[in-house]
Design a protein around this motif. Structure first.
Motif, PDB file in Angstrom:
ATOM      1  N   LEU A  95       2.716  -1.162 -10.153  1.00 51.77           N
ATOM      2  CA  LEU A  95       1.349  -0.660 -10.152  1.00 51.77           C
ATOM      3  C   LEU A  95       0.402  -1.785 -10.475  1.00 51.77           C
ATOM      4  N   ASP A  96      -0.808  -1.669  -9.972  1.00 56.44           N
ATOM      5  CA  ASP A  96      -1.841  -2.630 -10.339  1.00 56.44           C
ATOM      6  C   ASP A  96      -2.499  -2.203 -11.635  1.00 56.44           C
ATOM      7  N   ASP A  97      -3.605  -2.864 -12.014  1.00 54.93           N
ATOM      8  CA  ASP A  97      -4.255  -2.627 -13.309  1.00 54.93           C
ATOM      9  C   ASP A  97      -4.842  -1.239 -13.386  1.00 54.93           C
ATOM     10  N   GLU A  98      -5.439  -0.754 -12.279  1.00 63.55           N
ATOM     11  CA  GLU A  98      -6.041   0.573 -12.305  1.00 63.55           C
ATOM     12  C   GLU A  98      -5.003   1.646 -12.501  1.00 63.55           C
ATOM     13  N   ASP A  99      -3.831   1.524 -11.819  1.00 64.28           N
ATOM     14  CA  ASP A  99      -2.765   2.528 -11.954  1.00 64.28           C
ATOM     15  C   ASP A  99      -2.189   2.518 -13.348  1.00 64.28           C
ATOM     16  N   SER A 100      -2.051   1.330 -13.953  1.00 64.45           N
ATOM     17  CA  SER A 100      -1.505   1.252 -15.324  1.00 64.45           C
ATOM     18  C   SER A 100      -2.463   1.881 -16.316  1.00 64.45           C
ATOM     19  N   LYS A 130       0.823  -1.207   0.000  1.00 61.17           N
ATOM     20  CA  LYS A 130       0.000   0.000   0.000  1.00 61.17           C
ATOM     21  C   LYS A 130       0.852   1.249   0.000  1.00 61.17           C
ATOM     22  N   GLU A 131       1.955   1.250   0.742  1.00 64.23           N
ATOM     23  CA  GLU A 131       2.835   2.417   0.750  1.00 64.23           C
ATOM     24  C   GLU A 131       3.471   2.638  -0.616  1.00 64.23           C
ATOM     25  N   GLN A 132       3.908   1.552  -1.292  1.00 61.95           N
ATOM     26  CA  GLN A 132       4.497   1.693  -2.632  1.00 61.95           C
ATOM     27  C   GLN A 132       3.483   2.225  -3.635  1.00 61.95           C
ATOM     28  N   GLN A 133       2.235   1.727  -3.534  1.00 66.52           N
ATOM     29  CA  GLN A 133       1.196   2.227  -4.435  1.00 66.52           C
ATOM     30  C   GLN A 133       0.935   3.711  -4.204  1.00 66.52           C
ATOM     31  N   GLU A 134       0.916   4.145  -2.948  1.00 60.62           N
ATOM     32  CA  GLU A 134       0.722   5.551  -2.673  1.00 60.62           C
ATOM     33  C   GLU A 134       1.861   6.395  -3.228  1.00 60.62           C
ATOM     34  N   LEU A 135       3.101   5.893  -3.096  1.00 62.03           N
ATOM     35  CA  LEU A 135       4.250   6.614  -3.655  1.00 62.03           C
ATOM     36  C   LEU A 135       4.165   6.727  -5.166  1.00 62.03           C
ATOM     37  N   ALA A 136       3.746   5.617  -5.824  1.00 65.55           N
ATOM     38  CA  ALA A 136       3.620   5.644  -7.282  1.00 65.55           C
ATOM     39  C   ALA A 136       2.567   6.641  -7.728  1.00 65.55           C
ATOM     40  N   LYS A 137       1.432   6.660  -7.041  1.00 71.16           N
ATOM     41  CA  LYS A 137       0.382   7.610  -7.391  1.00 71.16           C
ATOM     42  C   LYS A 137       0.855   9.046  -7.217  1.00 71.16           C
ATOM     43  N   ASN A 138       1.589   9.310  -6.160  1.00 68.00           N
ATOM     44  CA  ASN A 138       2.120  10.661  -5.959  1.00 68.00           C
ATOM     45  C   ASN A 138       3.107  11.060  -7.054  1.00 68.00           C
ATOM     46  N   LYS A 139       3.951  10.099  -7.498  1.00 77.54           N
ATOM     47  CA  LYS A 139       4.906  10.390  -8.573  1.00 77.54           C
ATOM     48  C   LYS A 139       4.203  10.707  -9.885  1.00 77.54           C
ATOM     49  N   ILE A 140       3.137   9.936 -10.169  1.00 76.51           N
ATOM     50  CA  ILE A 140       2.381  10.176 -11.406  1.00 76.51           C
ATOM     51  C   ILE A 140       1.749  11.556 -11.391  1.00 76.51           C
TER      52      ILE A 140
END
Length: 377
Positions: free
Chosen positions: A346-351, A282-292
Motif C-alpha cells: 500500500l502507499d501512504d494514503e492506504d496505510s 494499480k490492480e494490486q492497490q485496488e485489490l488491497a482497498k477491496n480487502k480492507i
C-alpha cells in the motif's frame, strides 16, 4: 482556246453522258445552238426540274437566255460565268463551259471513289484510317458551320450594302478624282516598296552581324570544350583522400542509422514494460482497498453480534468482559499480523486509511467493554 481544252471538253461531255458526240472543230466558228443545247443539258444535270426557256431566235432572246443561264449557275453551282464569251459561242466559250463540266466531272469521280471506298471499307480493319476520316469529317463540319455563319452575316448586311453599291455604280465618275486617287495609291505603293527595300537591307546587315556572333560563339565553345577535356584528364591531389573519406562516411552513416534504430526499439520496449508495471501496481492497490473494505464490514458485523449476545445474557461470569475484550484484541491482532502494509504493497494514503480504521475499531471495542463492565456492576 487551245486544242487541248477542246479535246478535254469533248471527252468530259462524253463521260458525263451527253446524247451526241461533240466534234473538236464544232466551235471554230460561232455555234450558238450547240452551246445552248449543252447549257440546257448541264442545267438539267444540276436540277432536273429546272424550266429554262430555249428561245434563241432573236438577239434579245439570246441575251435573255445567256443572262438566265448565268444567274442559274451562279445560284445553283456557285460558278461565275462570263456572259460575253458565252454570247460569242466560239472557242472562247469553251473555257466557261469547262468550269461547269469540270465541276460535274469531279462530283462524278468523287462519287465513284466514295463507292469504291465504301466497298473496300467492308473488308478494311485499319482503325487508324477510320480515325483519320472521322477527324476530317469533324473538321469539315466545323468549317461548314463557320462558312454558314459568315454567309448568314453577309446576307444580313446585303440589305444595307445593296443600295450603297448601286448608288456607287450608278454615280457619275469624276476623272479628276479618279486621277487623284490613282496618284495617291501609286505614292502609297512606292512608299511601301521603299520600306520593304529598307527592311531587306536591314535584314542583310543583321544577318551578317548574326553570322559574326555565331562564329565567335563557336570559337568560344571549341575553346571551352578543349579546356574541359584537359580538366577531365588532370586529377587533383586531394581527390583520392576525398573518395576515401566519402566511403568511410557512408559506412559510419549506416552504423549510425542501425544504432539509432536499436535505441528507438529499446526505448519503446522500456516504455511498454513501465506501462505494464504501472497497470499491475494499480490492480494490486485496488485489490488491497477491496480487502480492507471487506475486513471493515466483517469487524462491524462481529461487533454487532457480540453486542446482541451481551444484551441477551446480562448475568455472566466475572471477567467475561475482559475475555471479550481479549477476544476483540486477539481478532485485531490477528488482522494486523496477517495483513500488513508491506504484504499488501500500500502507499501512504492506504496505510493512513488502515491506521484510522484500526483506531476506530479499537475505540469501539473499548466502548463496548466499558458498557459491559457497567452492566455487570
Amino acid at each position: 482556246m487551245s486544242y487541248r481544252d477542246l479535246f478535254k471538253f469533248s471527252e468530259t461531255m462524253r463521260s458525263l453522258g451527253f446524247h451526241r458526240q461533240i466534234p473538236i472543230d464544232s466551235f471554230h466558228n460561232s455555234n450558238f445552238s450547240l452551246m445552248a443545247q449543252v447549257l440546257i443539258w448541264l442545267s438539267l444535270r444540276f436540277e432536273p426540274e429546272s424550266t429554262l426557256l430555249y428561245d434563241i431566235e432573236t438577239p434579245d432572246q439570246r441575251v435573255y437566255f445567256i443572262r438566265t443561264i448565268a444567274e442559274f449557275f451562279a445560284l445553283k453551282a456557285n460558278v461565275k460565268l462570263n456572259v460575253k464569251k458565252l454570247y460569242q459561242a466560239d472557242r472562247n466559250a469553251i473555257g466557261e463551259l469547262l468550269k461547269i463540266t469540270d465541276l460535274l466531272n469531279d462530283a462524278l469521280r468523287s462519287k465513284i471513289t466514295y463507292n469504291n471506298k465504301k466497298e473496300i471499307s467492308k473488308f478494311d480493319t485499319n482503325l487508324y484510317s477510320k480515325n483519320n476520316e472521322l477527324k476530317k469529317q469533324r473538321e469539315l463540319a466545323v468549317e461548314i458551320t463557320i462558312k454558314g455563319s459568315q454567309l448568314y452575316q453577309s446576307l444580313e448586311e446585303e440589305t444595307e450594302l445593296r443600295p450603297i453599291r448601286e448608288k456607287c455604280l450608278n454615280a457619275f465618275l469624276d476623272i479628276g478624282d479618279m486621277e487623284q486617287s490613282l496618284k495617291s495609291l501609286i505614292e502609297k505603293t512606292k512608299n511601301k516598296t521603299e520600306e520593304t527595300k529598307n527592311l531587306i537591307k536591314n535584314i542583310t546587315s543583321t544577318k551578317e552581324n548574326l553570322d559574326t556572333k555565331i562564329a565567335k560563339r563557336r570559337e568560344d565553345l571549341d575553346r571551352n570544350l578543349k579546356r574541359l577535356n584537359t580538366l577531365k584528364q588532370v586529377r587533383p591531389a586531394f581527390l583520392e583522400e576525398f573518395e576515401d573519406l566519402e566511403s568511410e562516411l557512408r559506412i559510419l552513416y549506416q552504423e549510425y542509422i542501425l544504432r539509432q534504430r536499436c535505441i528507438n526499439y529499446l526505448e519503446n520496449q522500456q516504455e511498454q514494460a513501465a506501462h505494464i508495471e504501472l497497470m499491475r501496481m494499480k490492480e494490486q492497490q485496488e485489490l488491497a482497498k477491496n480487502k480492507i473494505k471487506n475486513n471493515k464490514l466483517d469487524d462491524e458485523f462481529k461487533i454487532l453480534d457480540e453486542d446482541n449476545e451481551h444484551n441477551l445474557l446480562p448475568e455472566k461470569v466475572p471477567g467475561s468482559s475482559n475475555e471479550s475484550i481479549n477476544k476483540d484484541h486477539g481478532m485485531f491482532s490477528r488482522l494486523t499480523d496477517s495483513e500488513t502494509d508491506s504484504d499488501l504493497m500500500l502507499d501512504d494514503e492506504d496505510s493512513n486509511l488502515l491506521a484510522s480504521d484500526a483506531d476506530l475499531s479499537t475505540s469501539k471495542a473499548e466502548k463496548s467493554g466499558s458498557v459491559q463492565s457497567d452492566s455487570d456492576n
